[in-house]
Structure formats: structure tokens, C-alpha cells
Scaffold this active site. Sequence first.
Site, PDB file in Angstrom:
ATOM      1  N   ARG A  52       0.864  -1.178   0.000  1.00  0.00           N
ATOM      2  CA  ARG A  52       0.000   0.000   0.000  1.00  0.00           C
ATOM      3  C   ARG A  52       0.906   1.235   0.000  1.00  0.00           C
ATOM      4  O   ARG A  52       2.124   1.121   0.082  1.00  0.00           O
ATOM      5  CB  ARG A  52      -1.032  -0.009   1.133  1.00  0.00           C
ATOM      6  CG  ARG A  52      -0.734  -0.803   2.344  1.00  0.00           C
ATOM      7  CD  ARG A  52       0.386  -0.266   3.177  1.00  0.00           C
ATOM      8  NE  ARG A  52       0.215   1.155   3.431  1.00  0.00           N
ATOM      9  CZ  ARG A  52       1.177   1.997   3.674  1.00  0.00           C
ATOM     10  NH1 ARG A  52       2.442   1.602   3.693  1.00  0.00           N
ATOM     11  NH2 ARG A  52       0.950   3.262   3.902  1.00  0.00           N
ATOM     12  N   GLY A  53       0.278   2.425  -0.078  1.00  0.00           N
ATOM     13  CA  GLY A  53       1.071   3.642  -0.231  1.00  0.00           C
ATOM     14  C   GLY A  53       1.176   3.950  -1.718  1.00  0.00           C
ATOM     15  O   GLY A  53       1.488   3.059  -2.521  1.00  0.00           O
ATOM     16  N   ALA A  54       0.902   5.215  -2.059  1.00  0.00           N
ATOM     17  CA  ALA A  54       0.738   5.573  -3.473  1.00  0.00           C
ATOM     18  C   ALA A  54       1.910   5.142  -4.374  1.00  0.00           C
ATOM     19  O   ALA A  54       1.702   4.456  -5.385  1.00  0.00           O
ATOM     20  CB  ALA A  54       0.474   7.073  -3.575  1.00  0.00           C
ATOM     21  N   ARG A  89      -7.569   0.017  -6.718  1.00  0.00           N
ATOM     22  CA  ARG A  89      -7.782   1.070  -5.703  1.00  0.00           C
ATOM     23  C   ARG A  89      -7.968   2.397  -6.446  1.00  0.00           C
ATOM     24  O   ARG A  89      -7.230   2.687  -7.385  1.00  0.00           O
ATOM     25  CB  ARG A  89      -6.596   1.159  -4.724  1.00  0.00           C
ATOM     26  CG  ARG A  89      -6.502  -0.083  -3.823  1.00  0.00           C
ATOM     27  CD  ARG A  89      -5.589   0.146  -2.642  1.00  0.00           C
ATOM     28  NE  ARG A  89      -6.145   1.070  -1.672  1.00  0.00           N
ATOM     29  CZ  ARG A  89      -5.452   1.571  -0.651  1.00  0.00           C
ATOM     30  NH1 ARG A  89      -4.181   1.273  -0.492  1.00  0.00           N
ATOM     31  NH2 ARG A  89      -6.025   2.405   0.208  1.00  0.00           N
ATOM     32  N   GLN A 201      -1.977   2.578  10.168  1.00  0.00           N
ATOM     33  CA  GLN A 201      -0.684   2.484   9.468  1.00  0.00           C
ATOM     34  C   GLN A 201       0.431   3.188  10.247  1.00  0.00           C
ATOM     35  O   GLN A 201       1.595   2.827  10.124  1.00  0.00           O
ATOM     36  CB  GLN A 201      -0.785   3.098   8.068  1.00  0.00           C
ATOM     37  CG  GLN A 201      -1.567   2.275   7.064  1.00  0.00           C
ATOM     38  CD  GLN A 201      -3.006   2.719   6.980  1.00  0.00           C
ATOM     39  OE1 GLN A 201      -3.581   3.176   7.969  1.00  0.00           O
ATOM     40  NE2 GLN A 201      -3.612   2.594   5.814  1.00  0.00           N
ATOM     41  N   ASP A 242      -1.463  10.986  -1.777  1.00  0.00           N
ATOM     42  CA  ASP A 242      -1.888   9.944  -2.721  1.00  0.00           C
ATOM     43  C   ASP A 242      -2.256  10.528  -4.070  1.00  0.00           C
ATOM     44  O   ASP A 242      -2.236   9.833  -5.089  1.00  0.00           O
ATOM     45  CB  ASP A 242      -3.068   9.165  -2.149  1.00  0.00           C
ATOM     46  CG  ASP A 242      -2.596   8.314  -0.992  1.00  0.00           C
ATOM     47  OD1 ASP A 242      -2.490   8.850   0.128  1.00  0.00           O
ATOM     48  OD2 ASP A 242      -2.279   7.134  -1.227  1.00  0.00           O
ATOM     49  N   ASN A 252      -4.690  12.899   1.022  1.00  0.00           N
ATOM     50  CA  ASN A 252      -3.874  11.932   1.780  1.00  0.00           C
ATOM     51  C   ASN A 252      -4.789  11.187   2.756  1.00  0.00           C
ATOM     52  O   ASN A 252      -6.010  11.432   2.793  1.00  0.00           O
ATOM     53  CB  ASN A 252      -2.747  12.680   2.522  1.00  0.00           C
ATOM     54  CG  ASN A 252      -1.705  11.741   3.094  1.00  0.00           C
ATOM     55  OD1 ASN A 252      -1.220  10.848   2.397  1.00  0.00           O
ATOM     56  ND2 ASN A 252      -1.361  11.903   4.363  1.00  0.00           N
ATOM     57  N   LYS A 253      -4.226  10.295   3.527  1.00  0.00           N
ATOM     58  CA  LYS A 253      -4.999   9.456   4.450  1.00  0.00           C
ATOM     59  C   LYS A 253      -5.964  10.282   5.295  1.00  0.00           C
ATOM     60  O   LYS A 253      -5.631  11.389   5.726  1.00  0.00           O
ATOM     61  CB  LYS A 253      -4.010   8.682   5.333  1.00  0.00           C
ATOM     62  CG  LYS A 253      -4.606   7.722   6.323  1.00  0.00           C
ATOM     63  CD  LYS A 253      -5.522   6.694   5.708  1.00  0.00           C
ATOM     64  CE  LYS A 253      -4.876   5.876   4.623  1.00  0.00           C
ATOM     65  NZ  LYS A 253      -5.839   5.089   3.826  1.00  0.00           N
TER      66      LYS A 253
END
Length: 365
Positions: A52-54, A89, A201, A242, A252-253
Site C-alpha cells: 500500500r502507499g501511493a 484502488r 498504518q 496519494d 492523503n490518508k
Amino acid sequence: MKVNGKKYTSIWVEEGNRVFIIDQRWLPHQFKLIELITLNDFLVSIRDMWVRGAPLIGVTAAFGFAKSMQYDNSDKSLHETKSLLLSTRPTAVNLHWAVKIMFDLLINVDRDSRQDIALIKAKEILTRDILSNKEIGKNGYEIIKNIIDKKNTDKINILTHCNAGWLATVDWGTATSPIYYSKEKGVNIHVFVDETRPRNQGAQLTTWELLHNDISHELIVDNAGGHLMQHNEIDMVLVGSDRTSSNGDVCNKIGTYLKALSAFDNDIPFYVALPSSTIDWNIKNGIKDIPIEERDASEVNFVQGKDKSNNIVNVEIAPQGTRSRNPAFDVTPARLVSGLITEYGVFDANYKSLQILKIISEGKQ
Ligand code: MRU
């Protein structure tokens, strides 16, 4: 970066074409490495957040293309691979960026060379990610030094949200890269890590990587940041992205926006670290135009952890059957962003400044 003193990247290739990842679902309690073999492995690993993570999602997708060409190098397979990868995603634009590079390249070469060319390109994208993040680290270090000089102290306290660390990229991370680089340069640095509900996370991944790389840090609950800012315990907020719109709005998150508001209210610099591949040049208004992933409600109602017998378990924290909402990202408007730290330098979060970045990054393609 290091795990138990040994150097790792989050994804790597062995024997020319075997692709391995760290399976992030089990961190920090279990460190598992697995090989991704079929296209379906790549799809599931992105969709179910083994990776995960862009930036890492983009790199993994590029290797998914390469694997797919190994089994079927037809035009039909190229089109199918593209749409399957894009469906994994919705928010991180690096996925679209990498898929476009791979598809546009492969559709224009003859079938028999697709497998080899795809692998070479995917490796190039992987290497580019490492180099970009290293540059982000150097550029962010200059900002950190300025903040320390202005405050006339010898220490900096940084708040970060989610995991924009090396686990979210191939190596170095985005938001963590200036932290690792500054530490190497001898800066006395301390990181406050937001736990980052619902999937934690921050608690599970960022603390783990900072621990293994000897960075002073403390875990805080998501709601503690504002309080610490009011009491001068935070000098800078540093997060990843992201997807960033061409006018500098940063997605972002979930929860990043609230940190930006607190930082603004307390006159604390709020910086975003991102490779230029995270900018969506087609979007001018982040709040209106960036698709926000809504994930399963079970992520809100249950929390994953380790029990006393070292088993990884999911614990329910709300009355059974409670209805929940789970938007995974939010958008911080450009007006709250002090600057965008990229591999090509630090840019103001506005359309005019980002057009310069666009020209520079297009020139380097
Ligand atoms: O849902 P995730 O874990 O993929 O979200 C990751 C983030 O929001 C990161 O902060 C973001 O990708 C920045 S990356 C280096």
C-alpha cells in the site's frame, strides 16, 4: 532501509524476473516476504493492501503488467491487464501513472518483445522511485534546517500521519525521507506518529520502520496532535500524498486535513512530500475531483492486534451490527499547505508554481 540491521526494499526482483514483496498485512508483529507470481497475485496484493502507499502501488502495478505479459502478450491481455489493475484502488494516482506508462509503451511494440520490454520498464520505474525519494530527502532536509535555524534550537519535532515511509514506496519513503536524511546529517530529530485509524498504518508501520532505523519517535492517538501543537511540542507537520491536484490540493490518508487545520491555527509549517508522479495534472480542484476510496465498514468496527499468545486477532470495538462509514482519504486545500517537497525541489502549492514543476518533470521523462 533496515530491518533488524539488514537492508530491504518493499518490493524487489530476484533471478531476473521473480518479484517479491514484504507482506505488510502482518506488520509489525510478523515479518513475511512473499513472491507474487500471477497477475491475480498482483491485483489482490494491491486491492487487499499487502502493499500500500501511493508510490508502491504504482511500482507493483508496473510489475503486474510485466508478469501478465509473461503469460499472455496479446493486445487483448494488455487491455484487460490495464482495466484490472486500474480497478484495484481508486485514489492513489501513481497507479494510473504507472499503468499508462506501461500500456502506452507495450501497445506500440511487437508482441514477442513485450515480456522483456515490460520487465525493463518496470525495473526502471522501481529505480526511479528510489532516486526520487532520495532527492525528496535532500530537498526536505533544507526545509528542516531552515526551521531549526529560525527557531534557534538544536532539535526538531515533526508530526506525521499514516505511513508515508519506505514501506509506502520502494525505499526511503516520501515524508520519512527528509527525516532519514536529516538524521544521517546529524540533526537531532523526534517524530510524533499519529496512530491513523482505521487501519493504524502509523501505529503498525511507521513506528516499526522508525524503530528499525533508529529514529526517536512517540506514538500518539489521532486526536492528540492539536493539543501538542498548542503547547509548542511540534515544529513541523510532514505528510505524504496519494494524489495532488494541479492547483496544489493534497489528498492523503483520512485525518490529514484536521492536522493541517490545527497546524494553520497554531502557525506551524505543514509540508507535503511527494514525487511528481503523485500529481494529477488533469484535476484542478482536489475536493471536487479526486475520487475518495470508501473501504469496508469492518475496518472501523474492528481493530487488528496481537493477543497474549502472539496470535494476530481482530477485536470488535463497537456494538455488533453498528453501521459505520469509512472514507479512507481526505483533501487538504492548497491554502493550508506551506510547500510541496518533490524530487525537483520545493514548490508552492498553487497552479502557477506547479506548472513550473510540470515543465521540469516532462523534460525529464
Ligand atoms: O491506504 P494506504 O495505506 O495506501 O494510504 C497511504 C497513505 O495515505 C500515504 O500517506 C500516502 O500514500 C503517501 S505515500 C508515500
